[in-house]
Motif scaffolding. Structure first.
Motif, PDB file in Angstrom:
ATOM      1  N   LEU A 284       0.837  -1.196   0.000  1.00  0.00           N
ATOM      2  CA  LEU A 284       0.000   0.000   0.000  1.00  0.00           C
ATOM      3  C   LEU A 284       0.876   1.251   0.000  1.00  0.00           C
ATOM      4  N   GLY A 285       2.009   1.201   0.708  1.00  0.00           N
ATOM      5  CA  GLY A 285       2.933   2.322   0.687  1.00  0.00           C
ATOM      6  C   GLY A 285       3.438   2.624  -0.707  1.00  0.00           C
ATOM      7  N   HIS A 286       3.704   1.583  -1.494  1.00  0.00           N
ATOM      8  CA  HIS A 286       4.152   1.808  -2.876  1.00  0.00           C
ATOM      9  C   HIS A 286       3.020   2.408  -3.711  1.00  0.00           C
ATOM     10  N   ALA A 287       1.796   1.910  -3.514  1.00  0.00           N
ATOM     11  CA  ALA A 287       0.656   2.496  -4.226  1.00  0.00           C
ATOM     12  C   ALA A 287       0.484   3.965  -3.847  1.00  0.00           C
ATOM     13  N   SER A 288       0.698   4.275  -2.547  1.00  0.00           N
ATOM     14  CA  SER A 288       0.627   5.668  -2.099  1.00  0.00           C
ATOM     15  C   SER A 288       1.665   6.516  -2.826  1.00  0.00           C
ATOM     16  N   ASP A 289       2.885   6.010  -2.934  1.00  0.00           N
ATOM     17  CA  ASP A 289       3.941   6.753  -3.630  1.00  0.00           C
ATOM     18  C   ASP A 289       3.554   7.017  -5.081  1.00  0.00           C
ATOM     19  N   LEU A 290       2.984   6.018  -5.752  1.00  0.00           N
ATOM     20  CA  LEU A 290       2.570   6.189  -7.143  1.00  0.00           C
ATOM     21  C   LEU A 290       1.483   7.260  -7.263  1.00  0.00           C
ATOM     22  N   LEU A 291       0.519   7.202  -6.362  1.00  0.00           N
ATOM     23  CA  LEU A 291      -0.578   8.168  -6.403  1.00  0.00           C
ATOM     24  C   LEU A 291      -0.063   9.586  -6.128  1.00  0.00           C
ATOM     25  N   VAL A 292       0.827   9.713  -5.136  1.00  0.00           N
ATOM     26  CA  VAL A 292       1.406  11.025  -4.823  1.00  0.00           C
ATOM     27  C   VAL A 292       2.198  11.557  -6.015  1.00  0.00           C
ATOM     28  N   ALA A 293       2.917  10.682  -6.715  1.00  0.00           N
ATOM     29  CA  ALA A 293       3.691  11.095  -7.881  1.00  0.00           C
ATOM     30  C   ALA A 293       2.804  11.586  -9.008  1.00  0.00           C
ATOM     31  N   MET A 294       1.515  11.219  -8.973  1.00  0.00           N
ATOM     32  CA  MET A 294       0.550  11.690  -9.958  1.00  0.00           C
ATOM     33  C   MET A 294      -0.256  12.877  -9.450  1.00  0.00           C
ATOM     34  N   GLY A 295       0.109  13.399  -8.277  1.00  0.00           N
ATOM     35  CA  GLY A 295      -0.553  14.579  -7.747  1.00  0.00           C
ATOM     36  C   GLY A 295      -1.659  14.311  -6.758  1.00  0.00           C
ATOM     37  N   GLY A 296      -1.902  13.039  -6.411  1.00  0.00           N
ATOM     38  CA  GLY A 296      -2.973  12.684  -5.488  1.00  0.00           C
ATOM     39  C   GLY A 296      -2.584  12.893  -4.036  1.00  0.00           C
ATOM     40  N   THR A 297      -3.548  12.615  -3.151  1.00  0.00           N
ATOM     41  CA  THR A 297      -3.365  12.822  -1.716  1.00  0.00           C
ATOM     42  C   THR A 297      -3.661  11.525  -0.978  1.00  0.00           C
ATOM     43  N   THR A 298      -2.769  11.149  -0.070  1.00  0.00           N
ATOM     44  CA  THR A 298      -2.996   9.991   0.793  1.00  0.00           C
ATOM     45  C   THR A 298      -2.872  10.436   2.243  1.00  0.00           C
ATOM     46  N   ILE A 456       3.030 -11.980  -1.953  1.00  0.00           N
ATOM     47  CA  ILE A 456       4.365 -11.363  -1.889  1.00  0.00           C
ATOM     48  C   ILE A 456       5.358 -12.348  -1.282  1.00  0.00           C
ATOM     49  N   LEU A 457       4.898 -13.176  -0.347  1.00  0.00           N
ATOM     50  CA  LEU A 457       5.763 -14.183   0.261  1.00  0.00           C
ATOM     51  C   LEU A 457       6.079 -15.322  -0.709  1.00  0.00           C
ATOM     52  N   ASP A 458       5.345 -15.387  -1.822  1.00  0.00           N
ATOM     53  CA  ASP A 458       5.596 -16.414  -2.831  1.00  0.00           C
ATOM     54  C   ASP A 458       6.399 -15.883  -4.006  1.00  0.00           C
ATOM     55  N   GLY A 459       6.803 -14.602  -3.935  1.00  0.00           N
ATOM     56  CA  GLY A 459       7.656 -14.064  -4.993  1.00  0.00           C
ATOM     57  C   GLY A 459       7.135 -12.841  -5.706  1.00  0.00           C
ATOM     58  N   THR A 460       5.852 -12.489  -5.542  1.00  0.00           N
ATOM     59  CA  THR A 460       5.349 -11.249  -6.130  1.00  0.00           C
ATOM     60  C   THR A 460       6.063 -10.072  -5.463  1.00  0.00           C
ATOM     61  N   SER A 461       6.507  -9.116  -6.243  1.00  0.00           N
ATOM     62  CA  SER A 461       7.261  -8.007  -5.666  1.00  0.00           C
ATOM     63  C   SER A 461       6.325  -6.983  -5.020  1.00  0.00           C
ATOM     64  N   ILE A 462       6.875  -6.239  -4.059  1.00  0.00           N
ATOM     65  CA  ILE A 462       6.130  -5.146  -3.432  1.00  0.00           C
ATOM     66  C   ILE A 462       5.658  -4.169  -4.497  1.00  0.00           C
ATOM     67  N   GLU A 463       6.526  -3.863  -5.474  1.00  0.00           N
ATOM     68  CA  GLU A 463       6.186  -2.886  -6.517  1.00  0.00           C
ATOM     69  C   GLU A 463       5.055  -3.397  -7.403  1.00  0.00           C
ATOM     70  N   GLU A 464       5.108  -4.663  -7.757  1.00  0.00           N
ATOM     71  CA  GLU A 464       4.044  -5.242  -8.583  1.00  0.00           C
ATOM     72  C   GLU A 464       2.704  -5.195  -7.852  1.00  0.00           C
ATOM     73  N   LYS A 465       2.721  -5.528  -6.566  1.00  0.00           N
ATOM     74  CA  LYS A 465       1.482  -5.509  -5.787  1.00  0.00           C
ATOM     75  C   LYS A 465       0.994  -4.066  -5.604  1.00  0.00           C
ATOM     76  N   GLY A 466       1.915  -3.129  -5.436  1.00  0.00           N
ATOM     77  CA  GLY A 466       1.520  -1.730  -5.336  1.00  0.00           C
ATOM     78  C   GLY A 466       0.823  -1.245  -6.583  1.00  0.00           C
ATOM     79  N   ARG A 467       1.314  -1.671  -7.735  1.00  0.00           N
ATOM     80  CA  ARG A 467       0.654  -1.285  -9.000  1.00  0.00           C
ATOM     81  C   ARG A 467      -0.727  -1.922  -9.107  1.00  0.00           C
ATOM     82  N   GLU A 468      -0.867  -3.154  -8.626  1.00  0.00           N
ATOM     83  CA  GLU A 468      -2.179  -3.802  -8.623  1.00  0.00           C
ATOM     84  C   GLU A 468      -3.159  -3.037  -7.733  1.00  0.00           C
ATOM     85  N   ILE A 469      -2.687  -2.581  -6.581  1.00  0.00           N
ATOM     86  CA  ILE A 469      -3.544  -1.807  -5.674  1.00  0.00           C
ATOM     87  C   ILE A 469      -3.950  -0.495  -6.331  1.00  0.00           C
ATOM     88  N   LEU A 470      -3.010   0.169  -7.006  1.00  0.00           N
ATOM     89  CA  LEU A 470      -3.343   1.421  -7.691  1.00  0.00           C
ATOM     90  C   LEU A 470      -4.423   1.203  -8.740  1.00  0.00           C
TER      91      LEU A 470
END
Length: 503
Positions: A284-298, A456-470
């Motif tokens: 979720l922190g990575h998704a937050s970073d992506l959203l903030v980079a697009m001008g959003g608010t978390t 994520i414990l099976d190999g999915t990256s934090i970044e990949e999951k963050g993009r899925e959340i976004l």
């Protein structure tokens, strides 16, 4: 990560069990057999620890050994206690600018004040608990009303009822907090109109709420008191007529494209476990970073659940003023708990502890991961309007329904909620996306969990999951219903923060 365990930082003197491990087993990565059975999500000592020695997880102190701990033994409440935590606040020392990303688009409801909603509800807001039942009666009558029930373009009619509004001071901090909360709900862009219903004789007077500034810039706002209308039935009859008029205005709103910079997302964790700070929270922190980079608010909140990790936030503050605001809230909480005969370390719940969390320091270090790495652009009181874009902080209790209530009052149009034990809830008028921290719970509670972060414990990256959340955030913002919405949650989770004596 090795078979059966994970080490989160090279400096750690604990590893985390990824499954239930038997006594005598020897997971890859450990130099000896386990002293005792270790439940999944719990901590294992990587070497012998002396009494009083600091226990390190995430590269940070999570407590001190309260007894000698053998190598490869279970570390939990029986041998781990609180320790002095870092006060190296170093405001702004780790501040890193965000690299802007191209904006994404969602389909939202444009409001008169420039804000954009993700839903289009009519709200029946109450000034006091004494008008709560009548607000529910009005909503039930509206559901049966042929005109209102058939009107397209509305997501529903929501009674917003609570347990306070009277038996309180009319001027103290608690009163001002409730005032901000009610005004914030009236202005949330997920409402296309608000009917405010009071009793008439309460401390939180309807004229005071209405008289402190225009509650809705679109004018789709009405108010009444039960005493002024002549009783329950008369109030219901009058309210139905008013709602028909308001519904005509609200139903004219249509979704239209808008950049995600207009999104304001409240981030929560509840029913946390030993995996929360490893999987769902950093994702979720990575998704937050992506959203903030697009001008959003978390919005990060739950002050008792960042206690001991606040230095990780102050070091990212955009200014000394912002960093000091956060420290002021920490000091307020230390005083608040002391005068109420509480303590900041009483936060980890029995469920948290069964999931592997021990001290508030450990829980907090995992909880702040929801905030990603973006600069901390603003710090706000509970239910205070958030006017600074980017990653922000709003002070609140750790009690999830109360904390979310403050975030929605501050302007959040969506909630993203991580859980390891399986929290079920929803928060009308703002849709709530649920993130499971582990695959076992996700499989058991699929009807409540929108996304599984356990992979994520099976190999999915934090970044990949963050993009899925976004992607899920954008879809839900555009109208896709979350599982909690489909189940009908949101009618009981409005919980204003009651500060001060009930008189």
């Amino acid at each position: 990560m090795a078979e059966g365990i994970i080490r989160l930082n090279a400096a750690d003197n604990v590893v985390i069990a990824l499954s239930d491990l038997a006594a005598g087993s020897r997971p890859a990565g450990l130099d000896g057999p386990l002293v005792q059975p270790i439940p999944r999500g719990h901590k294992i000592a990587t070497h012998a620890l002396a009494k009083g020695e600091n226990v390190i997880r995430y590269g940070q102190i999570i407590g001190q050994a309260t007894a000698e701990i053998p190598a490869f033994a279970h570390i939990h409440s029986h041998n781990l206690g609180m320790a002095p935590h870092s006060d190296d606040y170093a405001i702004g020392a780790d501040l890193r600018p965000v690299t802007p990303l191209p904006p994404r688009i969602f389909q939202g409801y444009h409001r008169a004040d420039g804000t954009v909603g993700t839903r289009n509800y009519l709200g029946i807001l109450t000034s006091v608990n004494c008008s709560g039942s009548v607000a529910r009666f009005i909503a039930e009558a509206a559901e049966r009303d042929p005109y209102l029930s058939a009107l397209p373009g509305l997501d529903g009619i929501v009674p917003i009822v609570h347990q306070t509004g009277c038996g309180m001071s009319g001027s103290n901090e608690g009163y001002q907090t409730l005032m901000r909360t009610l005004k914030g709900y009236a202005r949330n862009p997920n409402f296309g109109g608000i009917l405010l219903v009071g009793l008439g004789c309460e401390v939180m007077q309807v004229p005071d709420l209405v008289g402190q500034g225009r509650l809705r810039p679109d004018g789709n706002f009405r108010y009444m008191t039960i005493q002024g209308e002549g009783g329950t039935r008369a109030t219901i009859d009058r309210a139905l007529g008013v709602l028909r008029e308001m519904a005509q205005v609200a139903a004219r709103a249509r979704r239209a494209p808008v950049p995600v910079s207009h999104l304001m997302i409240g981030m929560q964790c509840g029913g946390s476990d030993g995996y929360s700070g490893i999987t769902a929270n950093p994702a979720l922190g990575h998704a937050s970073d992506l959203l903030v980079a697009m001008g959003g608010t978390t919005i990060l909140s739950e002050t008792p659940e960042i206690y001991g990790a606040e230095h990780l936030l102050t070091r990212r503050a955009v200014s000394r003023e912002v960093g000091e605001k956060l420290l002021d809230r920490i000091r307020w909480w230390e005083d608040y708990t002391t005068r109420n005969e509480g303590e900041m370390d009483n936060n980890p719940s029995p469920g948290n502890k069964r999931g592997g969390l021990t001290t508030i320091l450990e829980k907090s270090l995992g909880a702040v991961a929801k905030g990603g790495t973006a600069p901390l652009s603003g710090v706000y009181k509970f239910a205070e309007p958030i006017t600074t874009p980017g990653f922000t902080y709003m002070d609140s209790p750790g009690y999830d329904p109360c904390s979310v209530t403050g975030q929605i009052a501050s302007g959040a149009t969506m909630i993203v909620f991580t859980t390891g034990r399986g929290s079920v809830s929803g928060y009308k008028p703002s849709p709530c996306i649920k993130l499971a921290t582990n695959s076992e719970m996700y499989g058991r509670m699929k009807e409540d969990m929108d996304i599984n972060c356990g992979d994520i414990l099976d190999g999915t990256s934090i970044e990949e999951k963050g993009r899925e959340i976004l992607e899920k955030i954008i879809a839900v913002a555009s109208g896709e219903r979350t599982l909690s919405e489909q189940l009908g949650f949101g009618g009981a989770e409005f919980v204003p923060w009651q500060i001060g004596a009930v008189m």
